[in-house]
Write a protein that holds these residues in place. Structure first.
Motif, PDB file in Angstrom:
ATOM      1  N   SER A 345      39.546 -13.912 -28.503  1.00  0.00           N
ATOM      2  CA  SER A 345      39.909 -15.017 -27.623  1.00  0.00           C
ATOM      3  C   SER A 345      38.975 -14.994 -26.419  1.00  0.00           C
ATOM      4  O   SER A 345      39.048 -14.091 -25.574  1.00  0.00           O
ATOM      5  CB  SER A 345      41.369 -14.891 -27.171  1.00  0.00           C
ATOM      6  N   THR A 346      38.090 -15.952 -26.342  1.00  0.00           N
ATOM      7  CA  THR A 346      37.073 -15.950 -25.300  1.00  0.00           C
ATOM      8  C   THR A 346      36.935 -17.350 -24.718  1.00  0.00           C
ATOM      9  O   THR A 346      37.290 -18.349 -25.330  1.00  0.00           O
ATOM     10  CB  THR A 346      35.702 -15.526 -25.862  1.00  0.00           C
ATOM     11  N   ALA A 347      36.397 -17.389 -23.519  1.00  0.00           N
ATOM     12  CA  ALA A 347      36.037 -18.649 -22.873  1.00  0.00           C
ATOM     13  C   ALA A 347      34.891 -18.363 -21.924  1.00  0.00           C
ATOM     14  O   ALA A 347      34.888 -17.328 -21.241  1.00  0.00           O
ATOM     15  CB  ALA A 347      37.212 -19.245 -22.123  1.00  0.00           C
ATOM     16  N   ALA A 348      33.919 -19.241 -21.868  1.00  0.00           N
ATOM     17  CA  ALA A 348      32.751 -18.990 -21.025  1.00  0.00           C
ATOM     18  C   ALA A 348      32.079 -20.300 -20.665  1.00  0.00           C
ATOM     19  O   ALA A 348      32.261 -21.328 -21.318  1.00  0.00           O
ATOM     20  CB  ALA A 348      31.758 -18.067 -21.740  1.00  0.00           C
ATOM     21  N   SER A 349      31.291 -20.244 -19.592  1.00  0.00           N
ATOM     22  CA  SER A 349      30.453 -21.349 -19.175  1.00  0.00           C
ATOM     23  C   SER A 349      29.095 -20.793 -18.801  1.00  0.00           C
ATOM     24  O   SER A 349      29.018 -19.772 -18.102  1.00  0.00           O
ATOM     25  CB  SER A 349      31.077 -22.069 -17.971  1.00  0.00           C
ATOM     26  N   ARG A 350      28.027 -21.450 -19.242  1.00  0.00           N
ATOM     27  CA  ARG A 350      26.687 -20.956 -18.952  1.00  0.00           C
ATOM     28  C   ARG A 350      25.691 -22.098 -19.087  1.00  0.00           C
ATOM     29  O   ARG A 350      25.961 -23.112 -19.733  1.00  0.00           O
ATOM     30  CB  ARG A 350      26.313 -19.808 -19.877  1.00  0.00           C
ATOM     31  N   PRO A 351      24.517 -21.942 -18.469  1.00  0.00           N
ATOM     32  CA  PRO A 351      23.491 -22.991 -18.584  1.00  0.00           C
ATOM     33  C   PRO A 351      22.822 -22.953 -19.946  1.00  0.00           C
ATOM     34  O   PRO A 351      22.935 -21.978 -20.690  1.00  0.00           O
ATOM     35  CB  PRO A 351      22.515 -22.635 -17.465  1.00  0.00           C
ATOM     36  N   TYR A 352      22.119 -24.018 -20.253  1.00  0.00           N
ATOM     37  CA  TYR A 352      21.348 -24.063 -21.491  1.00  0.00           C
ATOM     38  C   TYR A 352      20.079 -24.872 -21.254  1.00  0.00           C
ATOM     39  O   TYR A 352      19.998 -25.714 -20.350  1.00  0.00           O
ATOM     40  CB  TYR A 352      22.146 -24.682 -22.641  1.00  0.00           C
ATOM     41  N   VAL A 353      19.069 -24.605 -22.069  1.00  0.00           N
ATOM     42  CA  VAL A 353      17.825 -25.360 -22.087  1.00  0.00           C
ATOM     43  C   VAL A 353      17.573 -25.780 -23.524  1.00  0.00           C
ATOM     44  O   VAL A 353      17.767 -24.985 -24.451  1.00  0.00           O
ATOM     45  CB  VAL A 353      16.642 -24.525 -21.559  1.00  0.00           C
ATOM     46  N   SER A 354      17.189 -27.021 -23.738  1.00  0.00           N
ATOM     47  CA  SER A 354      16.921 -27.500 -25.089  1.00  0.00           C
ATOM     48  C   SER A 354      15.593 -28.246 -25.124  1.00  0.00           C
ATOM     49  O   SER A 354      15.166 -28.845 -24.131  1.00  0.00           O
ATOM     50  CB  SER A 354      18.046 -28.414 -25.582  1.00  0.00           C
ATOM     51  N   PHE A 355      14.944 -28.208 -26.255  1.00  0.00           N
ATOM     52  CA  PHE A 355      13.722 -28.961 -26.480  1.00  0.00           C
ATOM     53  C   PHE A 355      13.607 -29.204 -27.973  1.00  0.00           C
ATOM     54  O   PHE A 355      14.290 -28.566 -28.783  1.00  0.00           O
ATOM     55  CB  PHE A 355      12.491 -28.226 -25.934  1.00  0.00           C
ATOM     56  N   GLY A 356      12.758 -30.151 -28.346  1.00  0.00           N
ATOM     57  CA  GLY A 356      12.621 -30.435 -29.764  1.00  0.00           C
ATOM     58  C   GLY A 356      11.751 -31.632 -30.043  1.00  0.00           C
ATOM     59  O   GLY A 356      10.979 -32.083 -29.186  1.00  0.00           O
ATOM     60  N   ALA A 357      11.895 -32.193 -31.235  1.00  0.00           N
ATOM     61  CA  ALA A 357      11.063 -33.293 -31.700  1.00  0.00           C
ATOM     62  C   ALA A 357      11.928 -34.479 -32.095  1.00  0.00           C
ATOM     63  O   ALA A 357      13.055 -34.322 -32.573  1.00  0.00           O
ATOM     64  CB  ALA A 357      10.209 -32.843 -32.875  1.00  0.00           C
ATOM     65  N   LEU A 358      11.370 -35.671 -31.889  1.00  0.00           N
ATOM     66  CA  LEU A 358      12.047 -36.921 -32.210  1.00  0.00           C
ATOM     67  C   LEU A 358      11.217 -37.717 -33.208  1.00  0.00           C
ATOM     68  O   LEU A 358       9.991 -37.769 -33.106  1.00  0.00           O
ATOM     69  CB  LEU A 358      12.247 -37.771 -30.949  1.00  0.00           C
ATOM     70  N   ALA A 359      11.891 -38.341 -34.152  1.00  0.00           N
ATOM     71  CA  ALA A 359      11.255 -39.292 -35.061  1.00  0.00           C
ATOM     72  C   ALA A 359      12.162 -40.515 -35.122  1.00  0.00           C
ATOM     73  O   ALA A 359      13.306 -40.422 -35.561  1.00  0.00           O
ATOM     74  CB  ALA A 359      11.069 -38.687 -36.442  1.00  0.00           C
ATOM     75  N   GLU A 360      11.651 -41.646 -34.677  1.00  0.00           N
ATOM     76  CA  GLU A 360      12.470 -42.851 -34.602  1.00  0.00           C
ATOM     77  C   GLU A 360      11.833 -43.971 -35.413  1.00  0.00           C
ATOM     78  O   GLU A 360      10.645 -44.270 -35.262  1.00  0.00           O
ATOM     79  CB  GLU A 360      12.646 -43.284 -33.148  1.00  0.00           C
ATOM     80  N   PHE A 361      12.635 -44.600 -36.240  1.00  0.00           N
ATOM     81  CA  PHE A 361      12.190 -45.733 -37.054  1.00  0.00           C
ATOM     82  C   PHE A 361      12.839 -46.992 -36.508  1.00  0.00           C
ATOM     83  O   PHE A 361      14.068 -47.089 -36.427  1.00  0.00           O
ATOM     84  CB  PHE A 361      12.575 -45.519 -38.509  1.00  0.00           C
ATOM     85  N   ASP A 362      12.009 -47.958 -36.095  1.00  0.00           N
ATOM     86  CA  ASP A 362      12.615 -49.139 -35.488  1.00  0.00           C
ATOM     87  C   ASP A 362      13.155 -50.069 -36.569  1.00  0.00           C
ATOM     88  O   ASP A 362      12.451 -50.466 -37.497  1.00  0.00           O
ATOM     89  CB  ASP A 362      11.646 -49.847 -34.541  1.00  0.00           C
ATOM     90  N   LEU A 363      14.421 -50.412 -36.447  1.00  0.00           N
ATOM     91  CA  LEU A 363      15.109 -51.312 -37.366  1.00  0.00           C
ATOM     92  C   LEU A 363      14.994 -52.758 -36.902  1.00  0.00           C
ATOM     93  O   LEU A 363      14.787 -53.659 -37.709  1.00  0.00           O
ATOM     94  CB  LEU A 363      16.577 -50.902 -37.492  1.00  0.00           C
ATOM     95  N   THR A 364      15.183 -52.966 -35.606  1.00  0.00           N
ATOM     96  CA  THR A 364      15.006 -54.272 -34.986  1.00  0.00           C
ATOM     97  C   THR A 364      14.347 -54.054 -33.635  1.00  0.00           C
ATOM     98  O   THR A 364      14.006 -52.929 -33.271  1.00  0.00           O
ATOM     99  CB  THR A 364      16.350 -55.005 -34.791  1.00  0.00           C
ATOM    100  N   THR A 365      14.213 -55.120 -32.867  1.00  0.00           N
ATOM    101  CA  THR A 365      13.609 -55.010 -31.538  1.00  0.00           C
ATOM    102  C   THR A 365      14.432 -54.136 -30.618  1.00  0.00           C
ATOM    103  O   THR A 365      13.899 -53.539 -29.685  1.00  0.00           O
ATOM    104  CB  THR A 365      13.456 -56.413 -30.918  1.00  0.00           C
TER     105      THR A 365
END
Length: 399
Positions: A345-365
């Motif tokens: 039984s635990t509970a915690a709060s801490r910072p995080y850092v995220s990074f990564g890659a995006l690939a987006e396909f445009d469906l409409t404008t």
């Protein structure tokens, strides 16, 4: 020279329209009115009058109680069309290029009941509202006049929080799907209209007037608040093709995927995770967003949750046809807890850092299908528990 019909930058009033969409959700109905951005109006008044209707950048609007009064219906001319013009199914003269390239108009003009020939209301063969179908200089006599923190809790409390997070996910998905439906169906791009098509001008003081497209002058843009054209007026309207994806302005993003979020005590749990984000793109390729990621679950013997709230920057420097690629980076705060199921039984709060890659396909404008690959780093008070976890998700981005 062909006119430049690249997507026009959205003005600050676009934010108001976007907020209104959130309120309307699926209750809004798309209409036949199209807004012409000010940058496009400035281009139009610099274009030859007879070429102005060939390509006009316009954005479809929702039906509201403040729509401008419709312009009177045009009277189809009685004479044969002049050189360079053809007759539509409704009897109007339009440049032959329209029918040869686009076919029948997407919006047909409203039917017109011609008064008897002896009626004093309409001269024989004439038009009305200063919208003569006859081009200037054409060989015809049919013309008309111009117009104008964290803490542990019991299993029961975690299960209750699980239901609350599930409700938040449902609301976020409903809002996202509603916006995707309305914005996905909304047309933004090039349209073609008759050179004398009526343009509704609304001043900053709320005054309204209608001016034929080929009679617009720079003075008409002074104190201009909005300019609109209607597909149900004039000789109709042709849709020439929607514009490429235009991110500039506000955005709402949502998605789900296989998430691996670190829990207290150095554990990691891979399960379905959800992401929601709201932000603004000051440029078509760069935006800043506030986003949240949620992962949770509960049964009769165990419960857990992991929620994150942070900021993220997205950049799309590469475009290959309708595919757009780029990185993102972000960070914020994560809250998590576990109870039962063989876990401490635990509970915690801490910072995080995220990074990564995006690939987006445009469906409409205004709608993109987005794939994300994410690498997260969550620091821990015990250095041996520091490390990276990865995840992926698929979702929609509405602009």
């Amino acid at each position: 020279m062909e006119p430049d019909i690249r997507p026009a930058s959205r003005t600050p009033c676009r934010g108001v329209t976007w907020v209104a969409l959130l309120a309307m959700m699926t209750s809004g109905c798309l209409g036949h009115l199209y807004e012409v951005p000010r940058s496009e109006m400035e281009r139009i008044v610099r274009t030859s009058p007879q070429e102005r209707g060939r390509q006009v950048y316009a954005i479809q609007q929702f039906i509201t109680a403040t729509d401008p009064e419709p312009a009177p219906a045009w009277a189809p001319p009685l004479e044969s069309p002049p050189v360079g013009y053809l007759v539509t199914d409704h009897g109007h003269w339009v440049p032959s290029f329209y029918l040869e390239s686009y076919g029948a108009p997407y919006y047909q003009p409203p039917p017109y009941s011609r008064p008897p020939p002896t009626s004093p209301d309409l001269p024989s063969g004439g038009g009305i509202h200063g919208a003569s179908p006859v081009p200037d200089g054409a060989p015809s006599s049919a013309r008309s006049s111009s117009g104008g923190g964290s803490s542990g809790g019991s299993l029961g409390s975690l299960q209750g929080l699980d239901r609350l997070l599930a409700l938040a996910v449902v609301v976020g998905v409903v809002v996202g799907v509603s916006l995707a439906i309305t914005e996905g169906a909304r047309y933004e791009g090039s349209v073609a209209v008759h050179p004398k098509h009526p343009v509704h001008l609304i001043s900053t003081r709320g005054q309204q007037r209608t001016v034929p497209l080929d009679e617009l002058v720079p003075a008409d843009l002074e104190h201009l608040s909005e300019a609109m054209i209607s597909g149900a007026e004039g000789a109709g309207m042709w849709l020439n093709g929607s514009a490429p994806l235009n991110r500039q302005g506000f955005t709402y993003q949502f998605g789900a995927g296989n998430d691996s979020l670190a829990l207290p005590g150095g554990q990691t749990l891979r399960d379905v995770g959800f992401r929601f984000a709201l932000g603004y793109f000051p440029h078509r390729t760069f935006g800043l967003l506030a986003d949240t990621r949620l992962q949770f679950g509960a049964d009769g013997s165990s419960a857990y949750y992991n929620a994150r709230l942070g900021l993220e920057a997205q950049w799309y420097p590469l475009s290959l046809w309708r595919l757009h690629l780029g990185p993102f980076v972000g960070g914020g705060r994560a809250w998590s807890a576990t109870e039962g199921g063989g876990r401490p039984s635990t509970a915690a709060s801490r910072p995080y850092v995220s990074f990564g890659a995006l690939a987006e396909f445009d469906l409409t404008t205004r709608l993109g299908l987005t794939f994300r690959w994410t690498q997260d780093w969550l620091p821990h008070s015990r250095p041996e528990l520091n490390g990276f976890v990865h995840s992926w998700s698929l979702g929609l981005s509405i602009y």
